[in-house]
Each structure stands twice: as structure tokens, then as C-alpha cells.
Design a protein around this motif. Structure first.
Motif, PDB file in Angstrom:
ATOM      1  N   TRP A  19       0.841  -1.193   0.000  1.00 52.46           N
ATOM      2  CA  TRP A  19       0.000   0.000   0.000  1.00 52.46           C
ATOM      3  C   TRP A  19       0.875   1.240   0.000  1.00 52.46           C
ATOM      4  CZ3 TRP A  19      -5.336  -0.917  -0.001  1.00 52.46           C
ATOM      5  CH2 TRP A  19      -5.714  -2.227   0.285  1.00 52.46           C
ATOM      6  N   CYS A  20       0.758   2.050  -1.029  1.00 51.71           N
ATOM      7  CA  CYS A  20       1.533   3.285  -1.179  1.00 51.71           C
ATOM      8  C   CYS A  20       0.827   4.147  -2.223  1.00 51.71           C
ATOM      9  CB  CYS A  20       2.979   2.969  -1.559  1.00 51.71           C
ATOM     10  SG  CYS A  20       3.178   1.834  -2.944  1.00 51.71           S
ATOM     11  N   PRO A  21       1.279   5.373  -2.466  1.00 60.63           N
ATOM     12  CA  PRO A  21       0.490   6.291  -3.284  1.00 60.63           C
ATOM     13  C   PRO A  21       0.317   5.867  -4.741  1.00 60.63           C
ATOM     14  CG  PRO A  21       2.034   7.498  -1.900  1.00 60.63           C
ATOM     15  CD  PRO A  21       2.407   6.049  -1.791  1.00 60.63           C
ATOM     16  N   ALA A  22      -0.766   6.346  -5.340  1.00 63.19           N
ATOM     17  CA  ALA A  22      -0.974   6.186  -6.778  1.00 63.19           C
ATOM     18  C   ALA A  22       0.216   6.765  -7.532  1.00 63.19           C
ATOM     19  CB  ALA A  22      -2.256   6.891  -7.203  1.00 63.19           C
ATOM     20  N   ASN A  23       0.508   6.180  -8.679  1.00 68.13           N
ATOM     21  CA  ASN A  23       1.600   6.567  -9.576  1.00 68.13           C
ATOM     22  C   ASN A  23       2.973   6.088  -9.104  1.00 68.13           C
ATOM     23  OD1 ASN A  23      -0.125   7.946 -11.457  1.00 68.13           O
ATOM     24  ND2 ASN A  23      -0.236   9.622  -9.970  1.00 68.13           N
ATOM     25  N   TYR A  63       0.875  -8.434 -11.409  1.00 74.22           N
ATOM     26  CA  TYR A  63       0.911  -7.081 -10.856  1.00 74.22           C
ATOM     27  C   TYR A  63      -0.469  -6.467 -11.105  1.00 74.22           C
ATOM     28  CZ  TYR A  63       5.803  -8.286 -11.541  1.00 74.22           C
ATOM     29  OH  TYR A  63       7.014  -8.950 -11.535  1.00 74.22           O
ATOM     30  N   GLY A  64      -1.249  -6.267 -10.039  1.00 77.27           N
ATOM     31  CA  GLY A  64      -2.604  -5.766 -10.184  1.00 77.27           C
ATOM     32  C   GLY A  64      -2.820  -4.413  -9.539  1.00 77.27           C
ATOM     33  N   HIS A  65      -3.900  -3.723  -9.953  1.00 76.75           N
ATOM     34  CA  HIS A  65      -4.304  -2.399  -9.462  1.00 76.75           C
ATOM     35  C   HIS A  65      -3.410  -1.291 -10.032  1.00 76.75           C
ATOM     36  CE1 HIS A  65      -6.906  -4.661  -6.859  1.00 76.75           C
ATOM     37  NE2 HIS A  65      -5.903  -5.177  -6.191  1.00 76.75           N
ATOM     38  N   LEU A  66      -3.099  -1.398 -11.311  1.00 71.51           N
ATOM     39  CA  LEU A  66      -2.235  -0.445 -12.004  1.00 71.51           C
ATOM     40  C   LEU A  66      -3.062   0.703 -12.588  1.00 71.51           C
ATOM     41  CD1 LEU A  66      -0.184  -3.168 -13.908  1.00 71.51           C
ATOM     42  CD2 LEU A  66       0.232  -2.244 -11.602  1.00 71.51           C
ATOM     43  N   ASN A  67      -2.369   1.687 -13.175  1.00 69.58           N
ATOM     44  CA  ASN A  67      -3.116   2.712 -13.901  1.00 69.58           C
ATOM     45  C   ASN A  67      -3.295   2.270 -15.354  1.00 69.58           C
ATOM     46  OD1 ASN A  67      -0.695   3.372 -15.223  1.00 69.58           O
ATOM     47  ND2 ASN A  67      -0.374   5.248 -14.066  1.00 69.58           N
ATOM     48  N   ILE A  93       7.745  -1.351 -15.102  1.00 68.27           N
ATOM     49  CA  ILE A  93       6.816  -1.881 -16.101  1.00 68.27           C
ATOM     50  C   ILE A  93       5.435  -1.267 -15.988  1.00 68.27           C
ATOM     51  CG2 ILE A  93       8.042  -4.074 -16.349  1.00 68.27           C
ATOM     52  CD1 ILE A  93       5.901  -5.341 -14.502  1.00 68.27           C
ATOM     53  N   ALA A  94       5.188  -0.497 -14.926  1.00 67.29           N
ATOM     54  CA  ALA A  94       3.844   0.033 -14.695  1.00 67.29           C
ATOM     55  C   ALA A  94       3.901   1.081 -13.589  1.00 67.29           C
ATOM     56  CB  ALA A  94       2.897  -1.100 -14.294  1.00 67.29           C
ATOM     57  N   HIS A  95       2.737   1.684 -13.321  1.00 63.74           N
ATOM     58  CA  HIS A  95       2.567   2.577 -12.178  1.00 63.74           C
ATOM     59  C   HIS A  95       1.211   2.271 -11.534  1.00 63.74           C
ATOM     60  CE1 HIS A  95       5.681   4.703 -14.458  1.00 63.74           C
ATOM     61  NE2 HIS A  95       6.044   5.215 -13.303  1.00 63.74           N
ATOM     62  N   LEU A  96       1.120   2.525 -10.243  1.00 60.34           N
ATOM     63  CA  LEU A  96      -0.113   2.220  -9.524  1.00 60.34           C
ATOM     64  C   LEU A  96      -1.248   3.155  -9.932  1.00 60.34           C
ATOM     65  CD1 LEU A  96       1.077   1.485  -5.884  1.00 60.34           C
ATOM     66  CD2 LEU A  96       0.619  -0.111  -7.744  1.00 60.34           C
ATOM     67  N   GLY A  97      -2.449   2.585  -9.953  1.00 63.63           N
ATOM     68  CA  GLY A  97      -3.633   3.373 -10.254  1.00 63.63           C
ATOM     69  C   GLY A  97      -4.318   3.874  -8.998  1.00 63.63           C
ATOM     70  N   ASP A  98      -5.255   4.786  -9.186  1.00 64.68           N
ATOM     71  CA  ASP A  98      -6.058   5.257  -8.062  1.00 64.68           C
ATOM     72  C   ASP A  98      -7.407   4.537  -8.069  1.00 64.68           C
ATOM     73  OD1 ASP A  98      -7.678   6.513  -9.987  1.00 64.68           O
ATOM     74  OD2 ASP A  98      -6.777   8.481  -9.655  1.00 64.68           O
ATOM     75  N   ALA A  99      -8.278   4.890  -7.137  1.00 59.54           N
ATOM     76  CA  ALA A  99      -9.536   4.169  -6.954  1.00 59.54           C
ATOM     77  C   ALA A  99     -10.447   4.232  -8.176  1.00 59.54           C
ATOM     78  CB  ALA A  99     -10.261   4.712  -5.726  1.00 59.54           C
ATOM     79  N   SER A 100     -10.271   5.236  -9.020  1.00 57.00           N
ATOM     80  CA  SER A 100     -11.148   5.369 -10.182  1.00 57.00           C
ATOM     81  C   SER A 100     -10.903   4.290 -11.230  1.00 57.00           C
ATOM     82  CB  SER A 100     -10.981   6.755 -10.819  1.00 57.00           C
ATOM     83  OG  SER A 100      -9.704   6.888 -11.429  1.00 57.00           O
ATOM     84  N   HIS A 132      -2.665   0.575  -4.198  1.00 54.64           N
ATOM     85  CA  HIS A 132      -1.735  -0.452  -3.744  1.00 54.64           C
ATOM     86  C   HIS A 132      -1.416  -1.390  -4.901  1.00 54.64           C
ATOM     87  CE1 HIS A 132      -5.506  -2.732  -3.503  1.00 54.64           C
ATOM     88  NE2 HIS A 132      -4.806  -3.857  -3.372  1.00 54.64           N
ATOM     89  N   LEU A 133      -0.339  -2.136  -4.736  1.00 59.54           N
ATOM     90  CA  LEU A 133       0.021  -3.186  -5.683  1.00 59.54           C
ATOM     91  C   LEU A 133      -0.365  -4.534  -5.110  1.00 59.54           C
ATOM     92  CD1 LEU A 133       1.524  -4.145  -8.284  1.00 59.54           C
ATOM     93  CD2 LEU A 133       3.558  -4.410  -6.832  1.00 59.54           C
ATOM     94  N   HIS A 134      -1.110  -5.312  -5.872  1.00 61.21           N
ATOM     95  CA  HIS A 134      -1.303  -6.728  -5.553  1.00 61.21           C
ATOM     96  C   HIS A 134      -0.236  -7.471  -6.338  1.00 61.21           C
ATOM     97  CE1 HIS A 134      -3.536 -10.542  -4.802  1.00 61.21           C
ATOM     98  NE2 HIS A 134      -2.956 -10.877  -5.953  1.00 61.21           N
ATOM     99  N   PHE A 135       0.698  -8.102  -5.624  1.00 57.67           N
ATOM    100  CA  PHE A 135       1.791  -8.843  -6.251  1.00 57.67           C
ATOM    101  C   PHE A 135       1.635 -10.317  -5.911  1.00 57.67           C
ATOM    102  CE2 PHE A 135       6.205 -10.552  -5.874  1.00 57.67           C
ATOM    103  CZ  PHE A 135       6.483 -10.572  -7.230  1.00 57.67           C
ATOM    104  N   GLN A 136       1.693 -11.154  -6.928  1.00 61.00           N
ATOM    105  CA  GLN A 136       1.438 -12.574  -6.720  1.00 61.00           C
ATOM    106  C   GLN A 136       2.412 -13.408  -7.548  1.00 61.00           C
ATOM    107  OE1 GLN A 136      -2.719 -13.336  -6.637  1.00 61.00           O
ATOM    108  NE2 GLN A 136      -2.534 -15.500  -7.115  1.00 61.00           N
TER     109      GLN A 136
END
Length: 229
Positions: free
Chosen positions: A104-108, A150-154, A173-180, A188-192
Motif C-alpha cells: 500500500w503506497c500512493p498512486a503513480n 501485478y494488479g491495481h495499475l493505472n 513496467i507500470a505505475h499504480l492506479g487510483d480508486a477510479s 496499492h500493488l497486488h503482487f502474486q
């Protein structure tokens, strides 16, 4: 099981601590967080609200003077009750056991490939409570093949991807997305880590039910030790 099988190779990790988000954030700035049913703090706000979750996470990190909160592998959570995507009539079929690691950390925030690999697949999983934009990378090490998700990206993260494209360990390879766009969660990043992708593309279950837990425990690996967490 011999020592060269993927599950043994990864579950008995002896390599260096790897990164899947911005490598400039030291591991000393990470802190564990409990989002299981046992955490009474989760009864103090509306867990159906992504904005309430973001406030909770921001305050948690600020209170501990940290940048990243992590945890969740094999954690039983109530938070999925908000979405019909996870619901079931029988308790043993209720999908509420998390089988990845959340950071859990900021979007982008930059998302990094954990190992050298190739793009296996990607998709925007738009169900309420789902991953949103998602990337799966295929890896082969010591002649053993496995996958990282890698889930919950922008949305920009998957805009120009090509299946089969190569990625290097530690490459953004990506950046985190926001709730929208991320399934309506605090960023947050879901890493599996997945051993057998089972012909899935762009998606793989990140939450399972009690009836399928034994299989998913055998087909996923706890990412914590590999990330030095």
C-alpha cells in the motif's frame, strides 16, 4: 519434491531481497499491516469506501513514519464482502482468503518487474473490487517457469504493452492506479507469484475460498521472503 522444482526454488529463496515497487524506497520504510478479520480498527470506518480506506492507510503510514504498508498473503479478510464479485451462499465458498501480497503506497508509484521475463498477458479487469489494469510476466530461471502478477495499475500501464515483450529485473513496467481505475481500492500493488498459470490470460484469482485454499497454497508462493519482508 526435488530442489529444482519452481515451488522449492522460490519458497526456499536464498537470493537478495528484490523490489517490485520504487527501489528508492528503502525496506526500512516498509511496515507490516494486518487487514484480517482480527483487526478491530477496520470496524471504525466504512470498509466499502475507497476514500475511507485511503484515509486509513495514509494515517497508518503517517503514524509509523513509513512509506509502504505490506502484508496479506493467506490472510482471511472481511473487506471483500462489499462486492458481489467475491460473494457466495456457502461460507466455505466465500472468496475471502488473499493469496498475494499487497503493498500500500500512493498512486503513480513505479512498479518493477521482480525478475527478468517476458510479458505473458495483460488486461483491464473492471469488475467492482477486481484488479483493474493487470500485467502478468512469465519467467524462466534454472529451466523452471513461473509467473508474477501485478494488479491495481493505472490504465497507461497497459496502453502500449505487447505480449512477448522482454522486461528486465528491476525495470519499471507500470505505475499504480487510483480508486477510479484500480477496482475501487486505496492505491496499492497486488503482487502474486504463480507456478501454473492454468491457461489464464490477463487475470488470475488473487482471492480464494476455503474449499480451494489447499490448491492455491500449492500453486502460489509467499512473496514476502523474496522481497525481504
Amino acid at each position: 519434491m526435488n530442489s529444482t522444482t519452481p515451488s522449492s526454488f522460490l519458497s526456499q529463496w536464498t537470493g537478495p531481497a528484490l523490489n517490485v515497487i520504487d527501489a528508492s524506497i528503502p525496506k526500512s520504510d516498509y511496515i507490516a499491516i494486518d487487514l484480517s478479520k482480527a483487526n478491530q480498527d477496520l470496524n471504525t470506518f466504512d470498509v466499502a469506501s475507497s476514500s475511507a480506506w485511503e484515509i486509513y492507510m495514509t494515517n497508518y503510514l503517517k503514524a509509523h513514519n513509513k512509506q509502504v504498508a505490506f502484508g496479506g498473503y493467506l490472510e482471511t479478510r472481511n473487506l471483500y464482502n462489499r462486492s458481489a464479485y467475491f460473494s457466495a451462499q456457502a461460507e466455505t465458498e466465500q472468496r475471502n482468503i488473499h493469496i498475494g501480497l499487497d503493498l500500500w503506497c500512493p498512486a503513480n508509484t513505479a512498479v518493477l518487474s521482480c525478475f527478468d521475463g517476458t510479458i505473458h498477458s495483460f488486461n483491464n479487469n473492471t469488475n467492482f473490487g477486481d484488479y483493474g489494469p493487470t500485467i502478468i510476466v512469465k519467467h524462466t530461471i534454472n529451466n523452471e517457469t513461473f509467473y508474477t502478477l501485478y494488479g491495481h495499475l493505472n490504465e497507461a500501464s497497459i496502453a502500449n504493452l505487447k505480449v512477448g515483450g522482454t522486461v528486465a529485473q528491476g525495470e519499471t513496467i507500470a505505475h499504480l492506479g487510483d480508486a477510479s481505475v484500480n477496482g475501487d481500492y486505496a492505491p496499492h500493488l497486488h503482487f502474486q507469484i504463480i507456478l501454473d498459470i492454468q491457461d489464464k490470460t490477463g487475470d488470475y484469482p488473487g482471492v480464494c475460498c476455503l474449499n480451494t485454499l489447499a490448491f492455491y497454497k500449492s500453486n502460489t508462493v509467499d512473496p514476502g521472503p523474496i522481497l525481504g519482508l
